[in-house]
Motif scaffolding. Sequence first.
Motif, PDB file in Angstrom:
ATOM      1  N   GLN A  42       0.862  -1.216  -0.056  1.00 45.01           N
ATOM      2  CA  GLN A  42      -0.141  -0.006   0.024  1.00 45.01           C
ATOM      3  C   GLN A  42       0.923   1.340  -0.080  1.00 45.01           C
ATOM      4  O   GLN A  42       0.663   1.981  -0.712  1.00 45.01           O
ATOM      5  CB  GLN A  42      -1.061  -0.206   0.992  1.00 45.01           C
ATOM      6  CG  GLN A  42      -1.965   0.984   1.279  1.00 45.01           C
ATOM      7  CD  GLN A  42      -2.533   1.339  -0.018  1.00 45.01           C
ATOM      8  OE1 GLN A  42      -3.238   0.125  -0.672  1.00 45.01           O
ATOM      9  NE2 GLN A  42      -3.266   2.355  -0.535  1.00 45.01           N
ATOM     10  N   LEU A  43       1.754   1.564   1.005  1.00 51.91           N
ATOM     11  CA  LEU A  43       2.196   2.819   1.280  1.00 51.91           C
ATOM     12  C   LEU A  43       3.397   2.814   0.201  1.00 51.91           C
ATOM     13  O   LEU A  43       3.627   4.101  -0.377  1.00 51.91           O
ATOM     14  CB  LEU A  43       2.832   3.046   2.549  1.00 51.91           C
ATOM     15  CG  LEU A  43       1.716   3.240   3.487  1.00 51.91           C
ATOM     16  CD1 LEU A  43       2.290   3.453   5.074  1.00 51.91           C
ATOM     17  CD2 LEU A  43       0.696   4.343   3.254  1.00 51.91           C
ATOM     18  N   PHE A  44       4.055   1.708  -0.287  1.00 51.07           N
ATOM     19  CA  PHE A  44       5.082   1.971  -1.225  1.00 51.07           C
ATOM     20  C   PHE A  44       4.246   2.413  -2.549  1.00 51.07           C
ATOM     21  O   PHE A  44       5.175   2.961  -3.463  1.00 51.07           O
ATOM     22  CB  PHE A  44       5.689   0.708  -1.438  1.00 51.07           C
ATOM     23  CG  PHE A  44       6.523   0.292  -0.271  1.00 51.07           C
ATOM     24  CD1 PHE A  44       7.868   0.888  -0.082  1.00 51.07           C
ATOM     25  CD2 PHE A  44       6.491  -0.753   0.619  1.00 51.07           C
ATOM     26  CE1 PHE A  44       8.723   0.862   1.050  1.00 51.07           C
ATOM     27  CE2 PHE A  44       7.337  -1.091   1.649  1.00 51.07           C
ATOM     28  CZ  PHE A  44       8.445  -0.256   1.831  1.00 51.07           C
ATOM     29  N   LYS A  45       3.424   1.736  -2.949  1.00 46.81           N
ATOM     30  CA  LYS A  45       2.742   2.174  -4.066  1.00 46.81           C
ATOM     31  C   LYS A  45       2.295   3.783  -4.231  1.00 46.81           C
ATOM     32  O   LYS A  45       2.395   4.283  -5.204  1.00 46.81           O
ATOM     33  CB  LYS A  45       1.722   1.075  -4.673  1.00 46.81           C
ATOM     34  CG  LYS A  45       0.360   1.119  -3.873  1.00 46.81           C
ATOM     35  CD  LYS A  45      -0.606   0.274  -4.550  1.00 46.81           C
ATOM     36  CE  LYS A  45      -1.995  -0.103  -3.721  1.00 46.81           C
ATOM     37  NZ  LYS A  45      -3.031  -0.857  -4.623  1.00 46.81           N
ATOM     38  N   GLN A  46       1.681   3.962  -3.004  1.00 43.82           N
ATOM     39  CA  GLN A  46       1.319   5.544  -2.887  1.00 43.82           C
ATOM     40  C   GLN A  46       2.741   6.377  -3.325  1.00 43.82           C
ATOM     41  O   GLN A  46       2.622   7.368  -3.893  1.00 43.82           O
ATOM     42  CB  GLN A  46       0.618   6.015  -1.683  1.00 43.82           C
ATOM     43  CG  GLN A  46      -0.650   5.341  -1.549  1.00 43.82           C
ATOM     44  CD  GLN A  46      -1.458   5.779  -0.317  1.00 43.82           C
ATOM     45  OE1 GLN A  46      -1.903   4.673   0.662  1.00 43.82           O
ATOM     46  NE2 GLN A  46      -1.327   7.181  -0.042  1.00 43.82           N
ATOM     47  N   LEU A  47       3.878   5.904  -2.442  1.00 47.49           N
ATOM     48  CA  LEU A  47       4.981   6.669  -2.798  1.00 47.49           C
ATOM     49  C   LEU A  47       5.738   6.672  -4.240  1.00 47.49           C
ATOM     50  O   LEU A  47       6.198   7.588  -4.902  1.00 47.49           O
ATOM     51  CB  LEU A  47       6.153   6.364  -1.891  1.00 47.49           C
ATOM     52  CG  LEU A  47       5.604   6.423  -0.397  1.00 47.49           C
ATOM     53  CD1 LEU A  47       6.493   5.786   0.682  1.00 47.49           C
ATOM     54  CD2 LEU A  47       5.516   7.961  -0.015  1.00 47.49           C
ATOM     55  N   LEU A  48       5.149   5.609  -4.872  1.00 44.41           N
ATOM     56  CA  LEU A  48       5.520   5.514  -6.333  1.00 44.41           C
ATOM     57  C   LEU A  48       4.744   6.473  -7.075  1.00 44.41           C
ATOM     58  O   LEU A  48       5.401   7.054  -8.071  1.00 44.41           O
ATOM     59  CB  LEU A  48       5.325   3.955  -6.886  1.00 44.41           C
ATOM     60  CG  LEU A  48       6.486   2.921  -6.491  1.00 44.41           C
ATOM     61  CD1 LEU A  48       5.912   1.382  -6.763  1.00 44.41           C
ATOM     62  CD2 LEU A  48       7.644   3.521  -7.120  1.00 44.41           C
ATOM     63  N   MET A  49       3.786   6.805  -6.714  1.00 34.72           N
ATOM     64  CA  MET A  49       2.874   7.918  -7.357  1.00 34.72           C
ATOM     65  C   MET A  49       3.422   9.327  -6.974  1.00 34.72           C
ATOM     66  O   MET A  49       3.544  10.080  -7.974  1.00 34.72           O
ATOM     67  CB  MET A  49       1.287   7.813  -6.836  1.00 34.72           C
ATOM     68  CG  MET A  49       0.622   6.715  -7.474  1.00 34.72           C
ATOM     69  SD  MET A  49       0.747   6.361  -8.942  1.00 34.72           S
ATOM     70  CE  MET A  49       1.936   5.107  -8.991  1.00 34.72           C
ATOM     71  N   VAL A  50       4.047   9.514  -5.718  1.00 37.80           N
ATOM     72  CA  VAL A  50       4.493  10.660  -5.326  1.00 37.80           C
ATOM     73  C   VAL A  50       5.754  11.088  -6.274  1.00 37.80           C
ATOM     74  O   VAL A  50       6.099  11.956  -6.762  1.00 37.80           O
ATOM     75  CB  VAL A  50       4.772  10.634  -3.660  1.00 37.80           C
ATOM     76  CG1 VAL A  50       5.662  11.952  -3.381  1.00 37.80           C
ATOM     77  CG2 VAL A  50       3.868  10.865  -3.054  1.00 37.80           C
ATOM     78  N   ALA A  51       6.568   9.652  -6.488  1.00 39.04           N
ATOM     79  CA  ALA A  51       7.628   9.572  -7.406  1.00 39.04           C
ATOM     80  C   ALA A  51       7.230  10.121  -8.971  1.00 39.04           C
ATOM     81  O   ALA A  51       8.321  10.309  -9.559  1.00 39.04           O
ATOM     82  CB  ALA A  51       8.366   8.351  -7.315  1.00 39.04           C
ATOM     83  N   GLY A  52       6.071  10.006  -9.267  1.00 41.35           N
ATOM     84  CA  GLY A  52       5.776  10.509 -10.639  1.00 41.35           C
ATOM     85  C   GLY A  52       5.490   9.343 -11.595  1.00 41.35           C
ATOM     86  O   GLY A  52       5.517   9.583 -12.799  1.00 41.35           O
ATOM     87  N   PHE A  53       5.377   8.204 -11.198  1.00 43.64           N
ATOM     88  CA  PHE A  53       5.312   7.022 -12.195  1.00 43.64           C
ATOM     89  C   PHE A  53       4.015   6.935 -12.892  1.00 43.64           C
ATOM     90  O   PHE A  53       3.773   6.504 -14.055  1.00 43.64           O
ATOM     91  CB  PHE A  53       5.710   5.736 -11.360  1.00 43.64           C
ATOM     92  CG  PHE A  53       7.276   5.526 -11.446  1.00 43.64           C
ATOM     93  CD1 PHE A  53       8.248   5.478 -12.517  1.00 43.64           C
ATOM     94  CD2 PHE A  53       7.913   5.831 -10.133  1.00 43.64           C
ATOM     95  CE1 PHE A  53       9.480   5.504 -12.458  1.00 43.64           C
ATOM     96  CE2 PHE A  53       8.984   5.390  -9.878  1.00 43.64           C
ATOM     97  CZ  PHE A  53       9.957   5.674 -11.082  1.00 43.64           C
ATOM     98  N   GLU A  54       2.782   7.450 -12.298  1.00 39.00           N
ATOM     99  CA  GLU A  54       1.701   7.601 -12.443  1.00 39.00           C
ATOM    100  C   GLU A  54       0.728   6.273 -12.791  1.00 39.00           C
ATOM    101  O   GLU A  54      -0.454   6.338 -12.353  1.00 39.00           O
ATOM    102  CB  GLU A  54       1.508   8.300 -14.047  1.00 39.00           C
ATOM    103  CG  GLU A  54       2.156   9.801 -13.690  1.00 39.00           C
ATOM    104  CD  GLU A  54       1.532  10.807 -14.848  1.00 39.00           C
ATOM    105  OE1 GLU A  54       0.544  10.435 -15.430  1.00 39.00           O
ATOM    106  OE2 GLU A  54       2.224  11.783 -15.019  1.00 39.00           O
ATOM    107  N   LYS A  55       1.544   5.332 -13.358  1.00 34.18           N
ATOM    108  CA  LYS A  55       0.640   3.971 -13.459  1.00 34.18           C
ATOM    109  C   LYS A  55       1.657   2.757 -13.111  1.00 34.18           C
ATOM    110  O   LYS A  55       2.421   2.448 -13.923  1.00 34.18           O
ATOM    111  CB  LYS A  55       0.108   3.772 -14.867  1.00 34.18           C
ATOM    112  CG  LYS A  55      -0.883   4.550 -15.291  1.00 34.18           C
ATOM    113  CD  LYS A  55      -1.295   4.277 -16.820  1.00 34.18           C
ATOM    114  CE  LYS A  55      -2.567   5.203 -17.310  1.00 34.18           C
ATOM    115  NZ  LYS A  55      -3.081   4.971 -18.617  1.00 34.18           N
ATOM    116  N   TYR A  56       1.088   2.085 -12.013  1.00 31.33           N
ATOM    117  CA  TYR A  56       1.991   1.104 -11.313  1.00 31.33           C
ATOM    118  C   TYR A  56       1.303  -0.085 -11.244  1.00 31.33           C
ATOM    119  O   TYR A  56      -0.173   0.008 -10.994  1.00 31.33           O
ATOM    120  CB  TYR A  56       2.373   1.539 -10.017  1.00 31.33           C
ATOM    121  CG  TYR A  56       2.637   0.416  -9.027  1.00 31.33           C
ATOM    122  CD1 TYR A  56       3.805  -0.115  -8.813  1.00 31.33           C
ATOM    123  CD2 TYR A  56       1.265   0.094  -8.371  1.00 31.33           C
ATOM    124  CE1 TYR A  56       3.870  -1.444  -7.684  1.00 31.33           C
ATOM    125  CE2 TYR A  56       1.388  -0.991  -7.194  1.00 31.33           C
ATOM    126  CZ  TYR A  56       2.801  -1.671  -7.135  1.00 31.33           C
ATOM    127  OH  TYR A  56       2.679  -2.553  -6.150  1.00 31.33           O
TER     128      TYR A  56
END
Length: 454
Positions: free
Chosen positions: A190-204
């Motif tokens: 959960q939190l890692f995928k949210q942080l990947l959004m903060v990192a700008g990947f947009e679709k994970y």
Amino acid sequence: MIKDIFNLKGEGVLIKGWVDTVREHGKIIFLEIRDITGTVQTLSTAQDKNFDTLKKVSKEYCVEIKGKVSARPKGTENKNSPAGSVEIKIDEFKILNKCLPLPFDLENPNTNEEVRLKYRYLDLRRPQMQRNLILRSKVIKIIRDFLFKEGFNEFETPILAKSTPEGARDYVVPSRTQPGKFFALPQSPQLFKQLLMVAGFEKYFQIAKCMRDEDLRSDRQPEFTQLDIEMSFVEQKEIIDLTEQLLKKIWKDFLGINIKIPFQKITYEDSVKKYKTDRPDLRKDKNNLKEFAFCWIVDFPAFEYSTENKRFVASHHPFTKPEMNSFNKDHKTAKSLAYDIVLNGVEIGGGSIRIHEEEIQSKVFEFLGINKKEQREKFGFLLDALKFGAPPHGGIALGLDRLIQIIAGADSIREVIAFPKNKEAKDLMIDTPNSLSIKQLKDIHIKLDLPKKK
Ligand code: ASP
């Protein structure tokens, strides 16, 4: 491979595989040989040099055979195998490895499950299990292809992680280098995928292993696999649409069924009122295994009161965005931007729009009784990240084991998992959990305080 042999009549071939069945008729021996692609009949007669060796062979020996392919006599073909129209006359025969008498009959579908789990590598030789696991592999490929085409990237997230509250107990791993400290295995990314959004990947997305130390109900696993998805700049509708498209493709490809989308959406309140559950089974005929009734449950209450903890807890997880009008009116009765997907009365997934503003996240934590100090300790990294231009985002997770079980028409998720644990969360094959040596315990600074044996 055995499946390719049917059009090699008259030619010499070399095959390797397992002895599926042995039939001895006095002066002739038939061995049905199996590899991952199918089975083929081979034979040898009394005059042949290998006949005596062949007589010693039994089921599940691993063998190598050279011989000539010919058409099987009319009427004796095996329609169930791709090479069932031909047979091989054995010229050279080599035993690659013997096999002990089998601990259970691989053809008996009613074998005790504990025995099957103990000898899982044998159980997995059964055609049914091979079909299930190959199906699993194919479903995962279709999911990957679909999501890559939609512009997603696949990332891995740590297994040695920190406790995230998904509502279950954590599995923990003691740190050797930092005495008294522990990792928690992820209950979800959960939190890692949210942080990947903060990192700008947009679709994970990720085919993610999740670990939850729960009292096992009949058809749960302490570690399970979910399809984990997260997207930036989206609303609930886009995540729901994507999920429906994906499920539609899977149902079409694997079951040949055209499911109708969009699925029905039912509010939590209506569902509970009308069906007395938030997982309604909307099939017309509840016994019909071929009927697939999907629906979304939406507008969940954001929080529920836990009498056990004497405080409010998040009904999805604490990172789910509340519907702000209702939240601002009264936190206690706020609705959330969460959604569950239900198929024939079974929850197959769920997700939500997340909180992307630090201020709101902090307010929600506060309401859940997590004070500022604890917020820092547990979620400081998240609260910090939300202050650095975190985009609006949301996602979903689908329980992959359950999904594949349904597609395979299997009775339990254990039938579609290569090495599952039993109902006591034990792996009977490798015999875990097991004890550690005193040295290992010392290394990780652990002293045992075990319950007294009754
Ligand atoms: N992390 C949630 C779960 O594992 C799913 C989600 O909100 O995406 O249940």
